[in-house]
Enzyme design. Structure first.
Site, PDB file in Angstrom:
ATOM      1  N   GLY A   1       4.728  -8.742   4.309  1.00 45.26           N
ATOM      2  CA  GLY A   1       3.351  -8.702   4.805  1.00 45.26           C
ATOM      3  C   GLY A   1       2.339  -8.975   3.699  1.00 45.26           C
TER       4      GLY A   1
ATOM      5  N   GLU B   1      10.711  -9.451  -4.214  1.00 41.57           N
ATOM      6  CA  GLU B   1      11.258  -8.173  -3.738  1.00 41.57           C
ATOM      7  C   GLU B   1      12.751  -8.309  -3.437  1.00 41.57           C
ATOM      8  OE1 GLU B   1       7.340  -6.156  -1.636  1.00 41.57           O
ATOM      9  OE2 GLU B   1       8.686  -7.341  -0.402  1.00 41.57           O
TER      10      GLU B   1
ATOM     11  N   SER C   1       0.809  -1.221   0.000  1.00 40.53           N
ATOM     12  CA  SER C   1       0.000   0.000   0.000  1.00 40.53           C
ATOM     13  C   SER C   1       0.842   1.270   0.000  1.00 40.53           C
ATOM     14  CB  SER C   1      -0.932  -0.006   1.216  1.00 40.53           C
ATOM     15  OG  SER C   1      -0.174  -0.094   2.403  1.00 40.53           O
TER      16      SER C   1
END
Ligand SMILES: O=C[C@H](O)[C@H](O)[C@H](O)COP(=O)(O)O
Length: 228
Positions: free
Chosen positions: A100, A107, A32
């Site tokens: 998360g 990543e 987010s």
């Protein structure tokens, strides 16, 4: 009138995008906070910024496509100039907990091939000790119960991540075990001990990988975190 957003995630992400220049290959993070960086990159591309990008998840890849950010296949990537990504926790030595959203493996692959990894977080992610956020560990499905036992033996409580009463599956077809260590005192040792367990693909500890950490605050300010 102050038109600047006071969303801490957005302001941190937008500050990080200022480091992107024409001609760069850019890694797009996941989550987010990275979402706001991708949005801002999309705006800059519309206004003429010339970059190529690679994404750390299917979610971010889809967002980049929607925004018209040019994506290139990994076979064409030699080195990534800058990657902008979020984190679940960051300590004073810029050690990170990530994953998360379940994207930790891609990543880490992209971060490790990046000249600069810029981490963008809101102030709630800055901690003295890592470990309150349960550490995500990506494991292969085969024999994951045995892998879970080995993780428990390291002194944590691992829980299989579930979504809609089904095990969560990563973009790579693996499971995530979220491990409650309470507090991680030696992040580097913990990282290595976990990754030595057969069945573990990787874990969400990113040690010594961040080049900058940009923090957005509730009061609308944004600062780079000093390395302690
Ligand atoms: O797997 C997800 C990533 O590591 C995210 O970057 C991390 O979970 C932080 O996400 P958010 O910015 O949504 O808090």
């Amino acid at each position: 009138m102050n038109l600047k957003s006071s969303n801490p995630k957005q302001i941190a992400a937008e500050q990080a995008v200022e480091y992107i220049q024409d001609g760069m290959t850019v890694g797009l993070g996941t989550g987010s906070t990275a979402y706001w960086a991708i949005q801002q990159i999309g705006k800059k591309v519309l206004n003429g910024l010339q970059i190529k990008a690679v994404a750390t998840s299917i979610q971010s890849e889809n967002l980049a496509k929607e925004l018209g950010i040019p994506l290139i296949p990994f076979s064409e990537v030699e080195e990534i100039d800058v990657t902008i990504d979020g984190a679940d926790e960051v300590d004073g030595a810029w050690n990170l907990v990530k994953g998360g959203g379940g994207a930790l493996l891609r990543e880490k692959i992209i971060a490790s091939s990046s000249k600069q990894l810029i981490i963008v977080v809101d102030e709630s992610k800055v901690v003295t000790h890592l470990g309150k956020f349960h550490l995500p560990v990506e494991v292969v499905k085969f024999g994951f119960e045995l892998t879970r036992n080995k993780l428990s033996a390291l002194g944590c409580e691992p829980k299989l991540r579930m979504v809609d009463q089904q095990p969560f599956t990563t973009d790579n077809g693996n499971y995530i075990l979220d491990c409650d260590f309470k507090q991680i005192n030696s992040p580097s040792e913990c990282h290595d001990a976990i990754n030595n367990i057969p069945g573990v693909v990787d874990n969400g500890l990113f040690i010594g990988m961040a080049a900058r950490v940009i923090v957005g605050y509730q009061d609308g300010s944004v600062k780079e975190l000093k390395l302690v």
